[in-house]
Design an enzyme around this catalytic site. Sequence first.
Site, PDB file in Angstrom:
ATOM      1  N   ASP A  27      33.667  43.826  40.514  1.00  0.00           N
ATOM      2  CA  ASP A  27      34.884  43.957  39.704  1.00  0.00           C
ATOM      3  C   ASP A  27      35.949  42.933  40.096  1.00  0.00           C
ATOM      4  O   ASP A  27      35.936  42.400  41.203  1.00  0.00           O
ATOM      5  CB  ASP A  27      35.468  45.371  39.856  1.00  0.00           C
ATOM      6  CG  ASP A  27      35.778  45.696  41.304  1.00  0.00           C
ATOM      7  OD1 ASP A  27      34.968  45.311  42.183  1.00  0.00           O
ATOM      8  OD2 ASP A  27      36.830  46.300  41.582  1.00  0.00           O
ATOM      9  N   GLU A  28      36.836  42.684  39.171  1.00  0.00           N
ATOM     10  CA  GLU A  28      38.090  41.959  39.405  1.00  0.00           C
ATOM     11  C   GLU A  28      37.940  40.651  40.184  1.00  0.00           C
ATOM     12  O   GLU A  28      38.584  40.464  41.196  1.00  0.00           O
ATOM     13  CB  GLU A  28      39.070  42.855  40.158  1.00  0.00           C
ATOM     14  CG  GLU A  28      39.456  44.102  39.394  1.00  0.00           C
ATOM     15  CD  GLU A  28      40.533  44.896  40.122  1.00  0.00           C
ATOM     16  OE1 GLU A  28      41.578  45.168  39.483  1.00  0.00           O
ATOM     17  OE2 GLU A  28      40.336  45.224  41.295  1.00  0.00           O
TER      18      GLU A  28
END
Lengths: 540, 540
Positions: free
Chosen positions: B335-336
């Site tokens: 993620d991210e």
Amino acid sequence: MKVMCSVNPGHCTLIKYIFLLLIIIHLGLNTAESVWPLPQIVIPSPERYQLKPQSFSFGYRRNLDTKHSCSVLDAAFKRYFSILFPGYTYGNDTLQLSENEVFTLTISLDHHDCQGYPNQDSSERYKLSVFAGQASLNAETVWGSLRASTGLETFSQLVYQDDFGSYYVNKTEIEDYPQFNYRGILLDTSRHYLPVQAILKTLDAMAYSKFNVFHWHLVDDPSFPYQSQKFPDLSNKGAFHPVTHIYTQSDVRRVISYARMRGIRVLPEFDSPGHTKSWGKGQSELLTSCYRGGTPSGTFGPVNPTLPSTYQFMASLLKEVASVFPDPYIHLGGDEVDFSCWRSNPYIRAFMRKMGFGLDFSKLEAFYIEKIVNITSVLRKTSIVWQDVFDYHERRKFLSVVEVWKQGCYLCEVRRVVKAGLRVILASPWYLDQPGPTHNWARYYNVWPLAFKGTEKQKSLVIGGEVCLWGEYVDATNLSPRLWPRASAAAERLWSNERQTSCVERAFPRLQEFRCKLLRRGIQAEPLYVGHCKHEYQSG
Amino acid sequence: MKVMCSVNPGHCTLIKYIFLLLIIIHLGLNTAESVWPLPQIVIPSPERYQLKPQSFSFGYRRNLDTKHSCSVLDAAFKRYFSILFPGYTYGNDTLQLSENEVFTLTISLDHHDCQGYPNQDSSERYKLSVFAGQASLNAETVWGSLRASTGLETFSQLVYQDDFGSYYVNKTEIEDYPQFNYRGILLDTSRHYLPVQAILKTLDAMAYSKFNVFHWHLVDDPSFPYQSQKFPDLSNKGAFHPVTHIYTQSDVRRVISYARMRGIRVLPEFDSPGHTKSWGKGQSELLTSCYRGGTPSGTFGPVNPTLPSTYQFMASLLKEVASVFPDPYIHLGGDEVDFSCWRSNPYIRAFMRKMGFGLDFSKLEAFYIEKIVNITSVLRKTSIVWQDVFDYHERRKFLSVVEVWKQGCYLCEVRRVVKAGLRVILASPWYLDQPGPTHNWARYYNVWPLAFKGTEKQKSLVIGGEVCLWGEYVDATNLSPRLWPRASAAAERLWSNERQTSCVERAFPRLQEFRCKLLRRGIQAEPLYVGHCKHEYQSG
């Protein structure tokens, strides 16, 4: 985490911030900078002295007649010894092995007032000097050297451990006094019962942050846990449980004594005429019977202000309260009175007509409160009321202290109250029911109670502020992490010089450090943001 | 407190509510209605039997070859005996004094699988029948009778005390199974270190609410507390402290074993290529060197996906992880990922050109994750990734399970994922970082993961949900009150029949009662609203 600059950005310039960082890098945070709340005047030094539990002692200045007689200080020595040296006990672990390793903290007092209770006028001013082999602590009163926050507490925060476990204190000179005399925390023991142990633990933590008033919101609509000597049915029938969910007289004495030892006043609140549903269970005829369609509906409203029996009861209860609680102040509440029940009751309406109140129920409210304040005055107690009483009351001269709690432009209200010549306690910006992170510590730090237009004399009427932790969503399970360290942010605002403490960026590492100290002392203080403490909280 | 009706108001009619109230008034909440999460089929009865610690015992069905050999069940008997009868110990306090007072809970299993670990496919179905003098518990697997929530836990919640301290259980028939197989709680031990004790306590509480997956977000940017056998420098240099703030191999084994005994899987997450700042401290060359003005800036970005050494390291680390954690799943994060550092680095850009990725860094990200997923597959583990990977990846077939975490229309995302034929775990609505009361339990209760248009087959791909407690503002000081009982609201959503549990008004008194049970079991679960429990939490 985004930290904003303070309400007073002029105090938080980049240059000053860099300068502060340099100091922190040079001396570490284990210096006077890490004392929370920040003392008024600090002269730090990089010179440090080692402390050893075996050769550390407290003492009284020789000529002082308090020697061996001030139990408040003797108890504090024991307490702070174990805070300074976790795992050690004062007396057992002090051997004073060798002369040149001895370190003594000597206390001198200007006034000998060991026997009394701390009060609104007790001086909390102290001077602390740490030199090689000794520290001296001078205070005007015993409360000055102890009260919640003062000399001993400050000294304890100056002591630090290196990575090898040795204790040190830096050469330091401190002169200190609080910005405001009233620095309170309200706990609500009606919406949820708080075991005595949870209250005592809160008193410990209050002392670490230099709070000096425990505002005990004892009773309210949901329950009446105070066990009255004169009216035992109030708790027998009005508490959540008549045995397990009450405060006995012995419990109350214990709380008052525990608070006193820490220089903390206990301000009892018996809120009326609203917020009294639980009172009605054990005291019939006290509450107003509400009507629907011309007949009693079976429900009850605020205290019935039309009956003489109401004032006889209140006088009797308040007389007991006045004798049980030594503080010269009593909080009488007076907030959020719902008029609908009064309005429904034909006898109340008849009384209104007789008194010439028309349809203005706030006049009835004022009538009631004025009588209660007078009862309190006869008992030689000063009353504090919530702002509602000030707002609806036309004749305000009989009032003394008003607590401002409503949101919105709370400083406008503060200004109105001081303009009327009354003293103010500010609570609005410090309602900590709402938990973080949106309601984080910086929000509570960025408050300045005197940021209104007024004369010096008017501003001097702002006697302090209060953190309120209402009980709708709080009991012993979450009280500590919800209070700490956010309440400590308010504590610095109320103790320290605003010019030196107006920038959240500066305060952030200091409060992080202080929060670690709280953990080390067993207080379940929640984290501000990502990071760690040397000694983390160990769950049971 | 204003409780709203559920997302499916048809299930919460006034008549049904009144009917429920009548049942509650009649039987009290000490019946099957008070079991949380609510079992699928319950036949309650007002007939009740007294239980006595001295004459209560657990047993195996005679013919079963698990007799005296199933340690998981034997340990559970001891544990639940002390839960049923606080203050008593199984074995010590069972005397079986008189024949007609004996009460035996007999367990029978359809399959003998005492030695293994609970997994995604373990049946948790059980039947529980309580009659005079005996209860029988039938389960398909040992995890069925134990797993976090099942028969024994349900039985323990059926037992209650009257005002005089006597124990009772009502005649009851229960047939039960979970709505979703994956019911997880994520704890983040990187942003704050959580002492092992705090994790174990959470596992206890998870079992009480029938959660069955502990998603251990072990490492992230701030710290790397996992002590790797192969790469000890990762925690030596990347943990907050190399000795006090790490999880040793022994700690990890303890957590896995403790979880297994409670039917809980431990799903490890090693999130990359972003969220890896702490990794770089102990593993040089792993992270991308960020550039400013053509030269390295001294800061580091995500894992460097262009170097073969990266994949050698990841393969080696994941091989260790795969052997330490027995669960067939590994969470790979994904993620991210911040592209700015990759973009700044000329070597990364050159690699992009060589690979024909143009300026689309999500292609580089996909390239990396695909390699990591393949490494995991070779290790015979199924990978779980955060939704970002699904979102940026064009070739999705190599993915297995996607965890949806972003706010907004999360069910739109769930729908997209199942349409692609992948399995989904839903986390978005259960981010519990935000504390109450605005983010209160009702918010987490009013979620239905299958409230999207899709075929039965597509819906069957939603394997469950997860409560995420990220660590920015959470450590051992506030973990328990922030999780409990709000996480329990999600637990009922994931276990119970949605039609029977779609109304918060109905759930409110049941959850209050369950929260009191949690307190009684030592879990610091915060209050839902004004009120009290017979046994309040006693702070230390």
